[in-house]
Design a protein around this motif. Structure first.
Motif, PDB file in Angstrom:
ATOM      1  N   SER A   1       0.845  -1.199   0.000  1.00 35.08           N
ATOM      2  CA  SER A   1       0.000   0.000   0.000  1.00 35.08           C
ATOM      3  C   SER A   1       0.876   1.243   0.000  1.00 35.08           C
ATOM      4  CB  SER A   1      -0.936   0.025   1.213  1.00 35.08           C
ATOM      5  OG  SER A   1      -0.209   0.250   2.404  1.00 35.08           O
ATOM      6  N   LYS A   2       0.281   2.329  -0.394  1.00 37.11           N
ATOM      7  CA  LYS A   2       0.956   3.631  -0.402  1.00 37.11           C
ATOM      8  C   LYS A   2      -0.067   4.663   0.056  1.00 37.11           C
ATOM      9  CE  LYS A   2       3.489   6.764  -3.476  1.00 37.11           C
ATOM     10  NZ  LYS A   2       3.964   6.985  -4.875  1.00 37.11           N
ATOM     11  N   ASN A   3      -0.044   4.977   1.342  1.00 38.38           N
ATOM     12  CA  ASN A   3      -0.953   5.949   1.936  1.00 38.38           C
ATOM     13  C   ASN A   3      -0.312   6.495   3.205  1.00 38.38           C
ATOM     14  OD1 ASN A   3      -1.391   3.906   3.914  1.00 38.38           O
ATOM     15  ND2 ASN A   3      -2.995   3.020   2.621  1.00 38.38           N
ATOM     16  N   ASN A   4      -1.071   7.208   4.018  1.00 43.89           N
ATOM     17  CA  ASN A   4      -0.483   7.821   5.208  1.00 43.89           C
ATOM     18  C   ASN A   4      -0.603   6.959   6.464  1.00 43.89           C
ATOM     19  OD1 ASN A   4      -3.176   8.027   5.691  1.00 43.89           O
ATOM     20  ND2 ASN A   4      -3.232  10.258   5.916  1.00 43.89           N
ATOM     21  N   ALA A   5      -1.078   5.724   6.323  1.00 41.47           N
ATOM     22  CA  ALA A   5      -1.198   4.831   7.474  1.00 41.47           C
ATOM     23  C   ALA A   5       0.191   4.387   7.943  1.00 41.47           C
ATOM     24  CB  ALA A   5      -2.039   3.615   7.113  1.00 41.47           C
ATOM     25  N   THR A   6       0.378   4.325   9.259  1.00 43.81           N
ATOM     26  CA  THR A   6       1.660   3.908   9.824  1.00 43.81           C
ATOM     27  C   THR A   6       1.587   2.525  10.472  1.00 43.81           C
ATOM     28  OG1 THR A   6       1.149   5.033  11.903  1.00 43.81           O
ATOM     29  CG2 THR A   6       2.389   6.281  10.243  1.00 43.81           C
ATOM     30  N   THR A   7       0.469   1.845  10.313  1.00 43.72           N
ATOM     31  CA  THR A   7       0.332   0.499  10.863  1.00 43.72           C
ATOM     32  C   THR A   7      -0.508  -0.368   9.938  1.00 43.72           C
ATOM     33  OG1 THR A   7      -0.293  -0.774  12.839  1.00 43.72           O
ATOM     34  CG2 THR A   7      -1.734   1.046  12.210  1.00 43.72           C
ATOM     35  N   PHE A   8      -0.262  -1.674   9.951  1.00 39.42           N
ATOM     36  CA  PHE A   8      -1.089  -2.595   9.169  1.00 39.42           C
ATOM     37  C   PHE A   8      -1.024  -3.982   9.777  1.00 39.42           C
ATOM     38  CE2 PHE A   8       3.062  -2.907   7.011  1.00 39.42           C
ATOM     39  CZ  PHE A   8       3.229  -4.272   6.916  1.00 39.42           C
ATOM     40  N   LYS A   9      -2.006  -4.805   9.371  1.00 41.45           N
ATOM     41  CA  LYS A   9      -2.070  -6.190   9.814  1.00 41.45           C
ATOM     42  C   LYS A   9      -1.836  -7.115   8.637  1.00 41.45           C
ATOM     43  CE  LYS A   9      -5.208  -5.366  13.683  1.00 41.45           C
ATOM     44  NZ  LYS A   9      -6.498  -5.718  14.332  1.00 41.45           N
ATOM     45  N   LEU A  10      -1.177  -8.222   8.912  1.00 39.00           N
ATOM     46  CA  LEU A  10      -0.822  -9.167   7.860  1.00 39.00           C
ATOM     47  C   LEU A  10      -1.044 -10.582   8.365  1.00 39.00           C
ATOM     48  CD1 LEU A  10       2.265  -8.982   5.575  1.00 39.00           C
ATOM     49  CD2 LEU A  10       1.892 -11.061   6.896  1.00 39.00           C
ATOM     50  N   LYS A  11      -1.526 -11.440   7.466  1.00 40.30           N
ATOM     51  CA  LYS A  11      -1.731 -12.851   7.791  1.00 40.30           C
ATOM     52  C   LYS A  11      -1.348 -13.711   6.602  1.00 40.30           C
ATOM     53  CE  LYS A  11      -5.275 -16.202   9.185  1.00 40.30           C
ATOM     54  NZ  LYS A  11      -6.726 -16.412   9.461  1.00 40.30           N
ATOM     55  N   SER A  12      -0.618 -14.776   6.857  1.00 41.41           N
ATOM     56  CA  SER A  12      -0.199 -15.682   5.790  1.00 41.41           C
ATOM     57  C   SER A  12      -1.300 -16.680   5.463  1.00 41.41           C
ATOM     58  CB  SER A  12       1.070 -16.432   6.201  1.00 41.41           C
ATOM     59  OG  SER A  12       1.341 -17.483   5.301  1.00 41.41           O
ATOM     60  N   ASN A  13      -1.542 -16.885   4.173  1.00 42.49           N
ATOM     61  CA  ASN A  13      -2.475 -17.913   3.707  1.00 42.49           C
ATOM     62  C   ASN A  13      -1.744 -19.097   3.085  1.00 42.49           C
ATOM     63  OD1 ASN A  13      -4.731 -16.349   4.439  1.00 42.49           O
ATOM     64  ND2 ASN A  13      -4.655 -15.230   2.488  1.00 42.49           N
ATOM     65  N   SER A  14      -0.410 -19.077   3.153  1.00 42.24           N
ATOM     66  CA  SER A  14       0.402 -20.112   2.503  1.00 42.24           C
ATOM     67  C   SER A  14       1.465 -20.591   3.487  1.00 42.24           C
ATOM     68  CB  SER A  14       1.063 -19.572   1.234  1.00 42.24           C
ATOM     69  OG  SER A  14       0.099 -18.996   0.370  1.00 42.24           O
ATOM     70  N   GLY A  15       1.444 -21.857   3.789  1.00 44.46           N
ATOM     71  CA  GLY A  15       2.314 -22.367   4.841  1.00 44.46           C
ATOM     72  C   GLY A  15       3.746 -22.604   4.438  1.00 44.46           C
ATOM     73  N   ASN A  16       4.043 -22.663   3.129  1.00 44.51           N
ATOM     74  CA  ASN A  16       5.391 -23.035   2.711  1.00 44.51           C
ATOM     75  C   ASN A  16       6.192 -21.878   2.114  1.00 44.51           C
ATOM     76  OD1 ASN A  16       3.878 -22.775   0.421  1.00 44.51           O
ATOM     77  ND2 ASN A  16       4.581 -24.680  -0.543  1.00 44.51           N
ATOM     78  N   ILE A  17       5.687 -20.669   2.137  1.00 42.65           N
ATOM     79  CA  ILE A  17       6.416 -19.523   1.586  1.00 42.65           C
ATOM     80  C   ILE A  17       7.323 -18.936   2.665  1.00 42.65           C
ATOM     81  CG2 ILE A  17       6.200 -17.192   0.645  1.00 42.65           C
ATOM     82  CD1 ILE A  17       3.577 -17.999  -0.581  1.00 42.65           C
ATOM     83  N   PRO A  18       8.604 -18.717   2.363  1.00 45.68           N
ATOM     84  CA  PRO A  18       9.461 -18.045   3.346  1.00 45.68           C
ATOM     85  C   PRO A  18       9.176 -16.543   3.362  1.00 45.68           C
ATOM     86  CG  PRO A  18      10.725 -18.586   1.366  1.00 45.68           C
ATOM     87  CD  PRO A  18       9.358 -19.174   1.177  1.00 45.68           C
ATOM     88  N   PHE A  19       8.804 -16.034   4.515  1.00 46.20           N
ATOM     89  CA  PHE A  19       8.604 -14.602   4.699  1.00 46.20           C
ATOM     90  C   PHE A  19       9.792 -14.042   5.481  1.00 46.20           C
ATOM     91  CE2 PHE A  19       4.313 -16.248   4.125  1.00 46.20           C
ATOM     92  CZ  PHE A  19       3.762 -15.332   3.240  1.00 46.20           C
ATOM     93  N   TYR A  20      10.245 -12.865   5.071  1.00 42.75           N
ATOM     94  CA  TYR A  20      11.449 -12.293   5.678  1.00 42.75           C
ATOM     95  C   TYR A  20      11.166 -11.052   6.517  1.00 42.75           C
ATOM     96  CZ  TYR A  20      13.487 -15.390   2.187  1.00 42.75           C
ATOM     97  OH  TYR A  20      13.799 -16.490   1.418  1.00 42.75           O
ATOM     98  N   GLY A  21      10.294 -10.181   6.031  1.00 46.43           N
ATOM     99  CA  GLY A  21      10.030  -8.970   6.782  1.00 46.43           C
ATOM    100  C   GLY A  21       9.141  -8.016   6.021  1.00 46.43           C
ATOM    101  N   VAL A  22       8.918  -6.864   6.621  1.00 44.54           N
ATOM    102  CA  VAL A  22       8.158  -5.795   5.987  1.00 44.54           C
ATOM    103  C   VAL A  22       9.016  -4.536   6.022  1.00 44.54           C
ATOM    104  CG1 VAL A  22       5.964  -6.807   6.699  1.00 44.54           C
ATOM    105  CG2 VAL A  22       7.035  -5.046   8.125  1.00 44.54           C
ATOM    106  N   SER A  23       8.586  -3.514   5.285  1.00 43.39           N
ATOM    107  CA  SER A  23       9.360  -2.279   5.270  1.00 43.39           C
ATOM    108  C   SER A  23       8.437  -1.082   5.141  1.00 43.39           C
ATOM    109  CB  SER A  23      10.370  -2.287   4.110  1.00 43.39           C
ATOM    110  OG  SER A  23      11.224  -1.164   4.181  1.00 43.39           O
TER     111      SER A  23
END
Length: 453
Positions: free
Chosen positions: A247-269
């Motif tokens: 996303s690209k807006n003025n929000a400084t927080t968000f929620k995230l949930k994985s729907n895929s058990g085998n994908i390696p997730f590293y981080g957010v920015s």
């Protein structure tokens, strides 16, 4: 008769040379150390010169050429420059030498155009845990050159409660990291996360941004998806490393949930569209050699997904785990392939090695600087010197011998009574000193249009 003797001499010389060549090849290939061969090994001499030449070329450095700004001054190398405090050196003497020339050029472009991102990866151990030091350095650089946003955040963090610049609240993730036996190709943070986890991420460095870009950084996937603030988003890209704008807006927080058990997730920015982005990559207890678990292709994929313009490596205190150690030659052997891998994977990126800070042990009833620290500093500086990298002496910058004791005992204290870690106040001071050293180096930069005149 004479011809027969000559033939025997030629044969003996030829056989001897052939045996000598075979031993040289075996010694080089299997890293066999035998003192008589150290100075006369045929293969090592040739390949070491080629290797150093290639590394210098990859790092855009030629010790026999003018400096990287194109100035015509004669440059002379001086290893002893590593002892100078509050000073970034590439070991070339001169009044206007840039130690971080490529980085300085990009800073100049950003300052002039106000466009584009400059991304910094700051690696370290517990000395920068919780965004200590880097939070102040980030703030100062962003104030000078523009930009905002905390940058990289891991999917999960055990020190999230300690960090003041961001909030990471997550659960349900399976984690692998540098310390796991057999683990490899974690992200450059030293961690990788998978499973059906979830998290809430908040950037606390800015309260009302005009616009803030939020990215997810992850690995290979086969049509996976995530829930982002309650909306399902398909994951694009199937590279070793992918950075997808959420996303690209003025929000400084968000929620995230994985729907895929085998994908390696590293981080957010969290990032501004233009300016300085400084990522904190802290991992407690390491020395830098742990990056041997990340292969070159993966590092190149990191650079492709998120281009870094400066890499900082601050290590050392974890090598000082025994009070009487003074020999750190093993660190040279283990760290050399790591640095060579980084130089190859980030060919257009400046790399700055930051030395160990002070660390004290109890000797004869009182705390004093570790006996081996001078040798460790020289070892770290020699690594930078031999690989044509920049160097910053953090030990001398904080005051040199017994400075960690003085910092811990003064009021208000600047370090903890473990005589290892500067506290938040001390880390702020070190960040300010490093910032001023970077700015001094930047001010030595001469734009190419000026040098052409």
């Amino acid at each position: 008769m004479n011809n027969n003797r000559n033939w025997r001499v030629v044969s003996l010389i030829s056989i001897s040379f052939f045996i000598y060549l075979i031993f040289s090849i075996l010694s080089f290939a299997f890293d066999i150390k035998w003192e008589p061969f150290e100075k006369v090994n045929l293969i090592t001499d040739v390949f070491d010169k080629e290797k150093k030449s290639q590394l210098a070329q990859n790092n855009n450095t030629d010790i026999n050429s003018p400096n990287q700004n194109g100035t015509s001054q004669n440059l002379v190398q001086d290893f002893e420059l590593y002892k100078k405090p509050q000073f970034i050196t590439n070991f070339y003497k001169g009044d206007s030498v840039n130690a971080l020339a490529k980085f300085a050029e990009k800073l100049h472009q950003l300052k002039s155009t106000k466009k584009g991102k400059i991304r910094i990866a700051y690696f370290g151990d517990s000395m920068i845990e919780g965004d200590l030091l880097t939070q102040t350095l980030r703030k100062l650089l962003q104030k000078e050159f523009g930009g905002y946003g905390v940058g990289f955040l891991p999917i999960h963090s055990k020190v999230a409660g300690f960090r003041q610049t961001a909030s990471v609240q997550s659960s349900g993730w399976e984690t692998i990291n540098f310390m796991d036996k057999g683990a490899k190709n974690m992200y450059i943070s030293g961690f990788s996360f998978s499973g059906f986890g979830n998290g809430t991420f908040t950037d606390k460095t800015i309260t009302a941004p005009p616009s803030l870009e939020k990215f997810l950084i992850y690995g290979k996937n086969n049509g996976g998806s995530i829930d982002f603030d309650g909306n399902s988003i398909p994951l694009e890209g199937n590279e070793l490393v992918n950075a997808q704008l959420l996303s690209k807006n003025n929000a400084t927080t968000f929620k995230l949930k994985s729907n895929s058990g085998n994908i390696p997730f590293y981080g957010v920015s969290f990032e501004s569209e233009n300016g300085i982005i400084l990522d904190n990559f802290s991992f407690r207890g390491i020395t830098g050699v742990e990056f041997r678990k990340i292969d070159e292709d993966f590092l190149k994929a990191v650079q492709k997904a998120n281009h870094y313009d400066l890499i900082v490596m601050q290590y050392g205190v974890n090598l000082l785990f025994r009070p009487n150690d003074t020999d750190y030659s093993y660190y040279t052997k283990n760290m050399t392939p790591v640095l060579e891998k980084f130089i190859t994977s980030f060919p257009n990126t400046d790399i700055l090695l930051v030395s160990s800070a002070d660390r004290a042990f109890r000797y004869n009833g009182e705390y004093q600087t570790a006996k081996g620290l001078p040798n460790l500093l020289e070892t770290q500086a020699r690594l930078a010197y031999d690989h044509h990298l920049a160097f910053f002496n953090l030990f001398q910058t904080m005051g040199g011998e017994n400075s960690i004791v003085n910092w811990a005992n003064q009021k208000p204290a600047l370090a903890n009574k473990d005589y290892v870690h500067p506290n938040a106040k001390g880390a702020d001071i070190l960040a300010e000193k490093l910032f001023h050293a970077i700015m001094n180096d930047y001010h030595n930069y001469k734009p190419k249009t000026e040098t052409a005149e």
